[in-house]
Design an enzyme around this catalytic site. Structure first.
Site: not given
Length: 153
Positions: A7, A10-13
């Site tokens: 992704d 990276l860090i998301h919802g």
């Protein structure tokens, strides 16, 4: 056990609200050479992750040792990668990837949409082919509730 996901965000919802709970993850490992050196970005990203999740930011070459250490502690988790090339590099470093979730790859010049949430270059498509040849199951979906998109490219 680790779940591997490509992704580019990276860090998301979707990661925080869908994947971590579904996987009952104890750890979140972000594998990205640039981010592994960027303390400020790490601090910002950590703010989004629930406190109960152990977060690691690591370079590609440090990942095999980190995952082995987490396995020895019986800590399962999600491993986030930005690109298929990064996943292929992990394979070459000896990391076993049974399944690879392809969650999001943004469109840019030289790429084509292969499903609603993935735009791939010819190099990406070749990487996906090589992953399959190496026994990795590819799982194209954004969130756990989605039906995997199994279209051939």
């Amino acid at each position: 056990m680790f779940w591997f996901r490509i992704d580019n965000r990276l860090i998301h919802g979707q990661v925080i609200e869908s994947w971590l709970p579904r996987l009952e993850a104890k750890t979140l490992t972000v594998v990205n050479d640039a981010l592994a050196r960027d303390e400020l970005q790490q601090q910002i990203m950590r703010l989004a992750v629930p406190k109960r999740i152990e977060v690691h930011f690591t370079s590609l070459v440090e990942t095999p040792a980190l995952l082995a250490a987490l396995e020895r502690k019986n800590l399962s988790g999600l491993v986030l990668l930005e690109t298929c090339a990064d996943a292929m590099r992990l394979l070459s470093l000896g990391v076993r990837i049974g399944s690879l979730n392809v969650g999001n790859m943004h469109y840019s010049r030289g790429k084509r949409q292969i499903c609603a949430h993935v735009a791939a270059s010819e190099a990406d498509l070749e990487c996906f082919r090589l992953m399959r040849e190496n026994g990795v199951d590819l799982d194209f979906r954004c969130i756990p509730e989605d039906v995997p998109d199994m279209e051939e490219w």
